[in-house]
Design a protein around this motif. Structure first.
Motif, short mmCIF file in Angstrom:
data_model
loop_
_atom_site.label_atom_id
_atom_site.label_comp_id
_atom_site.label_asym_id
_atom_site.label_seq_id
_atom_site.Cartn_x
_atom_site.Cartn_y
_atom_site.Cartn_z
N TRP A 1 39.83 34.38 40.28
CA TRP A 1 38.52 34.72 39.71
C TRP A 1 38.41 34.20 38.28
CZ3 TRP A 1 34.89 37.18 42.62
CH2 TRP A 1 33.81 37.79 41.97
N VAL B 1 33.04 38.35 48.33
CA VAL B 1 33.75 39.59 47.99
C VAL B 1 32.86 40.80 48.29
CG1 VAL B 1 34.86 40.87 46.13
CG2 VAL B 1 35.14 38.41 46.26
N TYR C 1 44.25 42.25 45.55
CA TYR C 1 43.39 42.23 44.37
C TYR C 1 43.93 41.36 43.24
CZ TYR C 1 40.33 45.92 46.13
OH TYR C 1 39.42 46.63 46.85
N VAL D 1 40.13 32.50 45.93
CA VAL D 1 39.51 33.83 46.05
C VAL D 1 39.25 34.18 47.51
CG1 VAL D 1 37.38 35.12 45.63
CG2 VAL D 1 38.46 33.91 43.75
N ALA E 1 42.43 35.11 49.32
CA ALA E 1 43.30 36.10 48.70
C ALA E 1 43.33 37.37 49.55
CB ALA E 1 42.81 36.43 47.29
N SER F 1 36.89 34.41 56.01
CA SER F 1 37.40 33.58 54.92
C SER F 1 37.41 32.11 55.33
CB SER F 1 38.80 34.04 54.50
OG SER F 1 39.65 34.10 55.60
N THR G 1 31.28 32.94 45.95
CA THR G 1 32.53 33.72 46.08
C THR G 1 32.22 35.19 45.87
OG1 THR G 1 32.96 33.19 43.78
CG2 THR G 1 34.23 32.00 45.39
N LEU H 1 43.33 37.73 43.95
CA LEU H 1 41.90 37.51 43.80
C LEU H 1 41.51 37.40 42.33
CD1 LEU H 1 39.03 38.91 45.76
CD2 LEU H 1 39.02 39.51 43.37
#
Lengths: 69, 574
Positions: free
Chosen positions: B123, B233, B116, B110, B113, B70, B229, B119
């Motif tokens: 998002w 993920v 979830y 994001v 994070a 990250s 991003t 995030l």
């Protein structure tokens, strides 16, 4: 003048091919001499021809395509 | 900096977006630059681990979870926000700069994070903030493209959210953790939602549709955040999912083919975002340490050179007002600096030695070779050929060289050149000294790009791509057309959908309205003089007039009175 540059280009290509001979192959295609030279050229031709054919047959439309109903 | 004083990195960006409009007008562009730098500072002074968490509705939300992966993504997002801020220095509309900061804040949110929900919120923030950068162009087509963009992203967001909720309801954890391949419906939904943002075909058309229509500075920010991003993920959740290898390779070639056909310079660049993100997605699919490091490094390098390319194309649009290749050409000698800086980006994306694309793309290609995906490796190299063809040859040749159409560009603003200079500096720096980047990659893998076989490959392929281009360049000249893509499925039927669901519905309601008005009119007429309808009195006025109908009533009244009198007389005499 233009010819001179192409001449230099050819010399550089030949030198790079000579250097390539000294290297051992890591993949099956590297056993083919000058593979990357061929790959760069043929790949480019193939991409142009295939894309243009797809464009003509299917994909390219007039700029106002989405505006007319 | 820590303890009770710690603020998560995204706070600085988002606070910047809110503070910027309150500052004096002249200081705003300078102030913009402070927020990414502060973010960078916080990222690099934070320790690894879960730093900031809050409790909400019985869940523990991890706002900041810092690790090597990250941190490297957060770094490049802050850096590109800074460079974009320099590029947008002369933008007078503060809303655009605020939206850019908000967008960057979403992207930073994001990547840090830890759960979830956090995030998902960032998002959606990204989707909304980025849509403004398209709308701000204020043309009709930008307005429509922005609307399509936000609708598609809301659809993607809802796929992601349903995946997350399904994952939670089946006992999954809220924490963001690696998902085992082909796990369950919930993971497929999450993959679709993320894949939409990564622009994996057929879910990619929002990108090539909207990016070329965004504002000049907006496109620079857009090119950096949304897709990368999503790559982040994907690395977090889906490393080693084999389907991503094939999806990625398709992306690389899909972008190449469409870029050959595209006529708008920013559309060519947009299709090559899809192509380049394809390399990263392939790396994620291969899933080895080297491949994942390659995906991270390529995301990092890609953000730099792609922003540089969009800045170059933006400078052309700014100084000439033209973005169609068929209308450009022949003004290279009036725009040497812009051209030179653009070419640095072009050499980088094409993977030339000494430029940053070389040190990152070759990691993924080599990783494919080490994992014995021979065909995949060859296809990736073919995509590289197409990259150099479109970005390194076709676009600059037909924009700046080619036929002179008498275009005389205005001077490129200094701020734009400065921003391109900074990006170029990093492109070359990382190309010359790859260890600067490699040292911070998250996975354990050693790699050295500068070996003789690599150099030979990286020189011979583009050299002969150039030869082929020179022979066929007449065929490549653009045509004033647009190329239909998967957005056809929601743009072309839009006419039919409109006819059925809007036109027909409004025809129905129009008719219903007319009928009910007519009925109401009839009833009101009726109530004005109801008597008329009982006596079939055609000559009667529409209005009720008491006098007209008085006669018969007086007669009846007379009869009644007469009856009373009769009864009265009878009663008297009886």
């Amino acid at each position: 003048m233009k010819k001179f540059w192409w001449f230099l280009f050819g010399c550089a290509a030949l030198i790079s091919l000579a250097v390539e001979m000294t290297q051992e192959a890591h993949h099956w295609w590297e056993k083919i001499p000058g593979f990357y030279v061929f790959f760069g050229f043929a790949g480019c031709v193939a991409i142009i021809l295939i894309s243009k054919a797809l464009g003509k047959l299917l994909l390219q439309k007039k700029e106002d395509y989405y505006d007319v109903r | 900096m820590f303890g009770s004083f710690y603020l998560p990195p995204f706070v600085y960006m988002i606070a910047g977006a809110l503070v910027l409009p309150l500052l004096p007008k002249k200081t705003r562009s300078t102030a913009f630059l402070i927020f990414p730098l502060m973010t960078l500072l916080v990222i690099w002074t934070s320790p690894f681990g879960e730093i900031s968490s809050v409790s909400y509705a019985g869940y523990t939300l991890t706002l900041v979870s810092m690790d090597a992966l990250s941190r490297i993504f957060g770094t490049i997002f802050a850096l590109i926000a800074f460079i974009g801020g320099v590029y947008a220095f002369n933008v007078k509309e503060t809303a655009q700069q605020s939206a850019a900061l908000l967008y960057a804040g979403g992207a930073v949110g994001v990547v840090f994070a830890g759960d979830y929900f956090t995030l998902f919120i960032f998002w959606e923030l990204m989707a909304v903030a980025s849509a403004y950068l398209i709308w701000a162009r204020r043309t009709k087509e930008a307005q429509q493209a922005g609307m399509r963009y936000i609708l598609v992203h809301l659809f993607g967001g809802s796929l992601l959210l349903s995946g997350i909720l399904l994952h939670l309801s089946s006992g999954g954890s809220l924490r963001i953790e690696q998902i085992a391949p082909n796990a369950s419906l919930s993971s497929w939904l999450i993959l679709l939602g993320v894949g939409l943002n990564a622009a994996i075909p057929p879910l990619h058309a929002w990108l090539s549709d909207a990016y070329p229509k965004a504002t000049i500075a907006g496109a620079v920010f857009l090119s950096a955040f949304t897709t990368k991003t999503a790559v982040y993920v994907l690395i977090r959740l889906f490393a080693g999912w084999e389907i991503l290898i094939f999806a990625g390779v398709i992306m690389t070639l899909y972008g190449v083919i469409y870029a050959v056909l595209a006529n708008n310079i920013r559309e060519i660049l947009a299709y090559h975002i899809i192509s380049q993100v394809g390399f990263m997605v392939t790396g994620v699919g291969i899933g080895t340490a080297l491949a994942l490091n390659g995906a991270v490094a390529h995301a990092f390098c890609h953000i730099l050179y792609k922003a540089l390319l969009f800045m170059g194309a933006g400078a052309v649009l700014q100084t000439t007002g033209i973005s169609q290749l068929t209308n450009l050409g022949g003004f290279a000698r009036y725009q040497k600096a812009t051209l030179a800086l653009y070419m640095i980006g072009a050499f980088s994306i094409s993977g030339f030695p000494l430029f940053n694309g070389f040190i990152s793309k070759s990691m993924i290609v080599s990783a494919a070779g080490y994992a014995h995906y021979d065909i995949i490796m060859l296809l990736l190299m073919l995509a590289s050929v197409g990259t150099f063809l479109s970005i390194g040859l076709k676009l600059p040749y037909f924009t700046w060289f080619g036929e002179d159409r008498g275009i005389r560009p205005t001077k490129t603003p200094k701020a734009m050149l400065a921003a391109m200079g900074i990006a170029s500096f990093f492109c070359i720096l990382l190309g010359v000294a790859p260890s600067l980047l490699y040292a911070y990659l998250p996975y354990e893998a050693t790699y050295s790009p500068y070996t003789i076989p690599h150099l030979l490959e990286a020189l011979q392929i583009p050299a002969f791509t150039f030869v082929a281009f020179w022979m066929l360049r007449g065929k490549l000249a653009g045509s004033p057309t647009i190329t239909i893509d998967t957005d056809w499925f929601y743009r072309k039927p839009a006419g039919v959908v409109r006819t059925v669901f809007v036109d027909w519905v409004s025809v129905f309601f129009d008719a219903a309205e007319r009928k009910s008005l007519a009925l109401a009119h009839f009833i009101s007429e009726l109530s004005k003089n109801p008597v008329r309808f009982f006596f079939h009195d055609d000559s009667a006025s529409t209005l009720y007039s008491p006098g007209r109908y008085r006669q018969p009533i007086t007669a009846i009244m007379l009869f009644v009175l007469f009856g009373f009198i009769l009864f009265a007389v009878a009663a008297i005499f009886s």
